[in-house]
Every structure is written in C-alpha cells, then in structure tokens.
Design a protein around this motif. Structure first.
Motif, mmCIF file in Angstrom:
data_model
loop_
_atom_site.group_PDB
_atom_site.id
_atom_site.type_symbol
_atom_site.label_atom_id
_atom_site.label_comp_id
_atom_site.label_asym_id
_atom_site.label_seq_id
_atom_site.Cartn_x
_atom_site.Cartn_y
_atom_site.Cartn_z
ATOM 1 N N GLY A 190 44.360 -21.395 -21.729
ATOM 2 C CA GLY A 190 44.896 -22.626 -21.983
ATOM 3 C C GLY A 190 45.770 -23.189 -20.860
ATOM 4 N N LEU A 191 45.991 -22.505 -19.717
ATOM 5 C CA LEU A 191 46.842 -22.915 -18.497
ATOM 6 C C LEU A 191 45.686 -22.925 -17.391
ATOM 7 N N GLY A 192 44.751 -22.388 -17.329
ATOM 8 C CA GLY A 192 43.952 -22.723 -16.432
ATOM 9 C C GLY A 192 44.242 -21.812 -14.992
ATOM 10 N N LEU A 193 43.955 -22.116 -13.744
ATOM 11 C CA LEU A 193 44.194 -21.304 -12.772
ATOM 12 C C LEU A 193 45.336 -22.105 -12.063
ATOM 13 N N LEU B 102 48.162 -21.679 -8.928
ATOM 14 C CA LEU B 102 48.283 -21.164 -7.598
ATOM 15 C C LEU B 102 49.716 -20.472 -7.287
ATOM 16 N N ARG C 54 42.696 -7.700 -13.885
ATOM 17 C CA ARG C 54 43.235 -7.769 -15.100
ATOM 18 C C ARG C 54 44.588 -6.989 -15.278
ATOM 19 N N TYR D 141 45.800 -16.851 -7.274
ATOM 20 C CA TYR D 141 45.689 -17.371 -8.435
ATOM 21 C C TYR D 141 46.262 -16.514 -9.545
ATOM 22 N N PHE E 71 43.452 -13.887 -9.559
ATOM 23 C CA PHE E 71 42.052 -13.892 -8.749
ATOM 24 C C PHE E 71 42.766 -14.224 -7.407
ATOM 25 N N GLN F 284 45.362 -16.800 -13.865
ATOM 26 C CA GLN F 284 44.631 -17.318 -14.957
ATOM 27 C C GLN F 284 45.118 -16.899 -16.230
ATOM 28 N N TYR G 207 43.989 -17.270 -0.982
ATOM 29 C CA TYR G 207 44.912 -17.677 -1.808
ATOM 30 C C TYR G 207 45.079 -16.680 -2.983
ATOM 31 N N LEU H 161 45.144 -12.389 -15.786
ATOM 32 C CA LEU H 161 44.207 -12.364 -14.941
ATOM 33 C C LEU H 161 44.319 -12.854 -13.663
ATOM 34 N N GLY I 37 41.504 -27.654 -12.883
ATOM 35 C CA GLY I 37 41.766 -28.176 -14.347
ATOM 36 C C GLY I 37 41.803 -26.750 -15.195
ATOM 37 N N THR I 38 42.050 -27.037 -16.551
ATOM 38 C CA THR I 38 42.272 -25.722 -17.293
ATOM 39 C C THR I 38 40.832 -25.498 -17.866
ATOM 40 N N PHE J 282 35.695 -16.676 -4.852
ATOM 41 C CA PHE J 282 36.860 -15.805 -5.635
ATOM 42 C C PHE J 282 36.328 -14.405 -5.700
ATOM 43 N N GLU K 291 34.867 -14.111 -12.541
ATOM 44 C CA GLU K 291 35.578 -15.366 -11.515
ATOM 45 C C GLU K 291 34.694 -16.553 -11.446
ATOM 46 N N PRO K 292 35.628 -17.776 -11.151
ATOM 47 C CA PRO K 292 34.777 -19.131 -11.058
ATOM 48 C C PRO K 292 33.873 -18.954 -9.823
#
Lengths: 116, 111
Positions: free
Chosen positions: A40-43, A45, A112, A35, A90, A37, A33, A88, B102-103, A107, B43-44
C-alpha cells in the motif's frame, strides 16, 4: 549471474539488533539506491549515492545508514532494528548520462527482512 | 498530495480484453516517465519508457499528457501472463537523479 545482487535474500532478526544488507553490481553504473517496499505504500527511497564519495538521504532515511565502499558496492545498515522496519528492501542502479542513453533502473532481487 | 499517484486496483479483466491505467504526477518539472512491471515478491523491471509523442511496444502503448500531468498505459489483448503490478515512475532532470514510484496498480487477467 544477476547484474545487481543483494544479500541476504531473507533475514529474520530481533528488535535492537544491528544488521547490514549488502548490494553489489556488475553493470558499472555510478548511481545506486536503496528502497523499501511496504504493502500500500509502494517503493520509498531510503538513500542514494551518485558516486563513492556522494551519499544522499531519501524520503525515509531515519533509522538507516549506508556505506558506498566502492563503485560496485552499496550497503544498508539498520543500527538498531525495530519491528516497523519489517519490509522488502531493494537495491537499484542507474546509469550516468555518459554511460548510455537509456536511464533505466535495474533492481536486485530484494531482501525480505522481518524484525521481531 | 503524493508526488506520484496510481489507482491500486485490482483490475480484474478477462483474457483478450483491453485495459488502461493512469498515473498522475504532481511536479510539473518532471521530465522522465516510465512504466515498470512487478511480479509478486519479485523486483520491478522496466516495461517501457514514456515519450512525449507516445510510444508503443507490441500490445503495450504508453502516453504522456503534460497538460494534465498524467501518464497512461494501455494493454491490448490481455494475456494471463500480464497479471502483475504495474508501477509508474517519474523523475526530474532527464531521469539521472532519483526516481519516484507510484504505489502500483494490480492487474489480474482472468481465463
């Protein structure tokens, strides 16, 4: 050594340039995958692949393309980079059901990217 | 409506406190649920999966409420090292397809 390796870790480029972000994994997972990031918008896809011959668009694929060169390699390209692609990025892998009972995403350390 | 929603926080709590986060999801067909931890600029990483019956791992307890479509994470006896952003993640079909995140909820544990 990391199981999921992303290169480069940091990249500054100019608007209009073509760049490639690379991802390789040693976990033997089928699924890979990409992603991005943003604060405020998160990850979100971008693309995902279940196999070497399988490529699927994610929720924000416009402006990106991918290549699954081998089971272990999944690269992301920005054909003509623009400033709002600064983020960023991932790469992640996920095991196939037959590869174990835990469906955990692993991950890479992230790339960056800054587009000026 | 977003597929997965979290309160972004920050949650500022003193050491030793108990703190709980919720995460709501919109697709009732969702089958797999997770909590990930993400440190700043890292990373998460999976913290724990969330099972229907609830599950506990040390100071961390995860719960799933299918009727109300949310998952929760409870952290007891907060440590300074718990300071991070906690992402919930949801997927369909047993988690072997795409995962929606989620964010994130930011936690800051204060001395």
């Amino acid at each position: 050594d990391a199981d999921v390796t992303q290169t480069p870790r940091n990249r500054i480029t100019k608007t209009g340039k073509r760049i490639m972000l690379e991802c390789s994994q040693t976990k033997g997972h089928d699924r890979m995958y990409w992603y991005r990031q943003d604060p405020g918008l998160g990850l979100r896809l971008i693309y995902y692949s279940f196999d070497v011959k399988d490529i699927n668009k994610g929720e924000i694929s416009d402006g990106y393309s991918v290549s699954r060169q081998a089971q272990a390699k999944f690269s992301l390209s920005l054909e003509s980079a623009i400033p709002n692609q600064t983020a960023l990025y991932f790469c992640a892998t996920l095991n196939h059901p037959g590869q174990g009972t835990k469906n955990i995403q692993y991950f890479g350390a992230g790339t960056r990217l800054s587009v000026l | 409506r977003k597929e997965v929603e979290q309160d972004p926080g920050p949650f500022n709590v003193p050491e030793g406190a108990t703190v709980a986060f919720n995460c709501t999801y919109s697709n009732s067909a969702s089958q797999s649920f997770f909590w990930y931890r993400q440190d700043c600029r890292k990373e998460p990483k999976l913290l724990m999966s969330v099972y229907s019956s609830g599950n506990e791992d040390g100071r961390f307890t995860a719960q799933l409420n299918r009727a109300s479509q949310y998952i929760s994470l409870l952290i007891r006896d907060s440590k300074l090292s718990d300071s991070a952003t906690y992402l919930c993640a949801v997927s369909l079909l047993g988690g072997y397809q795409k995962v929606t995140f989620g964010t994130g909820t930011k936690l800051q544990v204060i001395p």
